[in-house]
Write a protein that holds these residues in place. Sequence first.
Motif, PDB file in Angstrom:
ATOM      1  N   LYS A  19       7.098   8.211  -3.870  1.00 34.39           N
ATOM      2  CA  LYS A  19       7.004   6.888  -4.456  1.00 34.39           C
ATOM      3  C   LYS A  19       5.827   6.343  -4.300  1.00 34.39           C
ATOM      4  O   LYS A  19       5.552   5.353  -4.937  1.00 34.39           O
ATOM      5  N   ASN A  20       4.725   6.900  -3.553  1.00 34.85           N
ATOM      6  CA  ASN A  20       3.570   6.195  -3.219  1.00 34.85           C
ATOM      7  C   ASN A  20       2.533   6.158  -4.323  1.00 34.85           C
ATOM      8  O   ASN A  20       2.250   7.229  -5.153  1.00 34.85           O
ATOM      9  N   TRP A  21       1.788   5.264  -4.709  1.00 39.83           N
ATOM     10  CA  TRP A  21       0.911   5.129  -5.701  1.00 39.83           C
ATOM     11  C   TRP A  21      -0.643   5.658  -5.221  1.00 39.83           C
ATOM     12  O   TRP A  21      -0.762   5.226  -3.750  1.00 39.83           O
ATOM     13  N   PRO A  22      -1.232   6.365  -5.498  1.00 41.33           N
ATOM     14  CA  PRO A  22      -2.366   6.966  -5.116  1.00 41.33           C
ATOM     15  C   PRO A  22      -3.291   6.021  -4.548  1.00 41.33           C
ATOM     16  O   PRO A  22      -3.675   4.899  -5.118  1.00 41.33           O
ATOM     17  N   LEU A  23      -4.046   6.027  -3.499  1.00 43.40           N
ATOM     18  CA  LEU A  23      -4.797   5.119  -2.582  1.00 43.40           C
ATOM     19  C   LEU A  23      -5.984   5.036  -3.278  1.00 43.40           C
ATOM     20  O   LEU A  23      -6.702   3.848  -3.653  1.00 43.40           O
ATOM     21  N   SER A  24      -6.748   5.885  -4.033  1.00 42.87           N
ATOM     22  CA  SER A  24      -7.847   5.689  -4.948  1.00 42.87           C
ATOM     23  C   SER A  24      -7.509   4.622  -5.989  1.00 42.87           C
ATOM     24  O   SER A  24      -8.344   4.022  -6.521  1.00 42.87           O
TER      25      SER A  24
ATOM     26  N   LEU B 187       6.358  -0.341  -9.544  1.00 47.85           N
ATOM     27  CA  LEU B 187       5.712   1.156 -10.067  1.00 47.85           C
ATOM     28  C   LEU B 187       6.697   2.388  -9.541  1.00 47.85           C
ATOM     29  O   LEU B 187       7.126   2.250  -8.433  1.00 47.85           O
ATOM     30  N   PHE B 188       7.214   2.961 -10.545  1.00 46.92           N
ATOM     31  CA  PHE B 188       8.350   3.796 -10.129  1.00 46.92           C
ATOM     32  C   PHE B 188       7.840   5.272 -10.789  1.00 46.92           C
ATOM     33  O   PHE B 188       7.344   5.425 -11.929  1.00 46.92           O
TER      34      PHE B 188
ATOM     35  N   ILE C  17       0.926  -1.476  -0.019  1.00 43.49           N
ATOM     36  CA  ILE C  17      -0.094   0.028   0.013  1.00 43.49           C
ATOM     37  C   ILE C  17       0.759   1.290   0.173  1.00 43.49           C
ATOM     38  O   ILE C  17       0.302   2.183  -0.400  1.00 43.49           O
ATOM     39  N   SER C  18       2.050   1.031   0.504  1.00 38.21           N
ATOM     40  CA  SER C  18       2.944   2.477   0.784  1.00 38.21           C
ATOM     41  C   SER C  18       4.487   2.007   0.554  1.00 38.21           C
ATOM     42  O   SER C  18       4.759   1.067   1.205  1.00 38.21           O
ATOM     43  N   ALA C  19       4.977   3.070  -0.075  1.00 34.96           N
ATOM     44  CA  ALA C  19       6.467   2.532  -0.159  1.00 34.96           C
ATOM     45  C   ALA C  19       7.226   3.175   1.070  1.00 34.96           C
ATOM     46  O   ALA C  19       7.980   2.453   1.655  1.00 34.96           O
TER      47      ALA C  19
ATOM     48  N   MET D 133       3.607   9.457 -10.609  1.00 33.79           N
ATOM     49  CA  MET D 133       2.844   8.280  -9.908  1.00 33.79           C
ATOM     50  C   MET D 133       1.411   8.066 -10.412  1.00 33.79           C
ATOM     51  O   MET D 133       0.805   7.271 -10.626  1.00 33.79           O
ATOM     52  N   GLN D 134       0.858   9.523 -10.553  1.00 36.37           N
ATOM     53  CA  GLN D 134      -0.646   9.371 -10.911  1.00 36.37           C
ATOM     54  C   GLN D 134      -0.859   9.124 -12.350  1.00 36.37           C
ATOM     55  O   GLN D 134      -2.008   8.747 -12.558  1.00 36.37           O
TER      56      GLN D 134
END
Length: 697
Positions: free
Chosen positions: A552-557, A640-641, A543-545, A679-680
């Motif tokens: 680095k985080n991919w959106p939660l949605s 996912l980078f 869920i989180s980097a 990331m978005q």
Amino acid sequence: MNILQILPELNVGGVETGTLDLAKYLVRAGHKAIVVSAGGDLVRELESSGAVHYQLSVNKKSLFTMIKTVPLVAQVIKKEQIDIVHARSRVPAWIAYFACRKTRCVFITTCHGYYSKHIFSYVMGWAKRVIVLSNVIARHMIEDFSVAHERIRLIPRSVDLERFKYLSPDKKRKKEFNVGMIARMTPIKGHLHFIKAMARASRTIPQLKIWIIGDAPSSRQGYKEQIQVLVKRLGLWHNTQFLGTQRDIPAILAHLDLLVVPTTTQEAFGRVIIEAQAAGVPVIATKVGGIVDIIEEGKTGLLVSPEDHTAIAEATIKIFKDPALARRLSESALEKVKEKYNLELMFKSTLGVYKDALENFKILIIKFSSLGDIILSTNAIKAIREKFPLPHYKISLLVSDECKEVLLGCPYIDELLVCDFKNKDKGLKGLLGLGAILRKKYFDKVVDLQNNQRSHLLSRLSLALERYGYDKKFGFLLNYRIKDKKPIIDPLTHQFRILKMLGIEFDRINLELWPALGDQNYIEELFSSEWVSKNQRFVGINISASRKWLTKNWPLSYITRLCEELSRLDMRVIITGSEKDLDDANILISSLKSAKPINACGKTTVNQLAALIKRCSAYISPDSAPLHIAAAVGTPFIGLFGPTDPRRHIAPVKNCIVIKKDLSCSPCYKPKCKSKKCMQMISHQEVLEALDKLLAK
């Protein structure tokens, strides 16, 4: 082997005789024997045996002379192609130590004395192997000089049974009762106590004769005069013979009825005791130092308290009055000498120490953090073990406290050293303390896979002869280093550039993790509680980097949409993350309509997470440690980078797909960003398509 022994002088004495005897043995055994000293009476005998002598000023306690002599000894080491330098005294040891550092030659010491806890004495414990003559000296070096127990080797002095022939006390006993003391004239040898004891004993032993063998050094002539004055004052002048320095000790012992060793301080060993015992002379000695290793009270000799002339006198009278006791003591002592103190045993043991030092090595790998980087290092760790196998190479790894768990089950390291830069090892004091621990372990090689200022400094503080790493800031502290090339390379290739200096090539990708059976059982119980069947396919999603690297985080949605899509495809989702990710995980789960993911956030250790990811059909994660765990356990994964470059951070494995958007600002390596556009732009549909391709493989 080419062995160099170094000592102050080659005059008469226990250390000098031992050096000469060992040199003769080495020559007979086909080795090259070199001795460096300031010269002396034994040089001619040494050279006639086939050994080589170099006369240098290694006996002077002058800092200038010592510094000047270091390169001269180094020249001898290079010229004679020396394998081992064996130092037998402190001044020569300082010179030899730096000469060995200069030439990268193996350094060994023998502690012939009970050294005062002074900076000058510490060099005797800086050797790869520290030979001690007794258990007392071993404890002294361990407790007072912080020498690691594993570097200590106990080799007592020995006696040549061909030179010292046994003659029973019965056959020696005549009208005169000859009591001798054989020692240099220095206060610690206890001459004054000996004379007082003899004065008391002479009242009972009318034909008592006192033999004093040994002379005073030039600095102790006053002490010699003090002894002579005491002899005269106590009326013993006509009973006493001052024989000075004697070469033929066997001839002296052949005429003695008793030997007294009245040492007042800790004695390292006491070679004269075993020489007397070999010759059949009963011994009275003080209970100090290594003497208690040699003499078993009432069985192989008599022991008295130091500085107790009354006890010495009483023991002397006891031996005089009881010839049977003298005979029993001498016979028992002879058996012990034959068993433990014979010359051949000492030679073989010393040769064994030399071989041990040349054949066995200790390697330190430094890799503090981060968790992902340590996982990526497992390939290099295994390669180092394959290059340097047991039993001749011991590998230790220095890791940070927060990352130690991942290496607890590693079969390629023999010792895990844990540092804590947040607490006990914090700051300069902590770093110096950690360096002292590493020095004590005496590593031969250090492989720095961390490559930062702290790791380079610790590499140097370890005093390892060989230190490998990248030539970065503080890189000058390494003596085997390479420049960090500008072209972008994957992390495994990057590490193996260091290993190439050790002769290790990068020939295969072989990341590993070692979750225990208990970790695997824990995951099975977790799945069972969530009603996961053994045949059910499920996908893991990290869920989180990082809380520090929000970019680095991919959106939660996006994760929410992906979970719903996977649910429609009858694929169960398991959400992983730390305890800090629990709030986000709860938000995610509460927003889902049809999907029923398993929430494993904060419920696993690193090794349990490895067991979990191994059970996944595929794993999805931004740039973080779980991505490397998937690579290590062989689970197909999608990386996912955004702000970082996958070419530098991901292992070049085949069963993975990397998704990254090429923006003008990427890679930026910034932990914070207002837009987080990189990331978005990675859509859930794109990830779903990548997952379909990955599972199809």
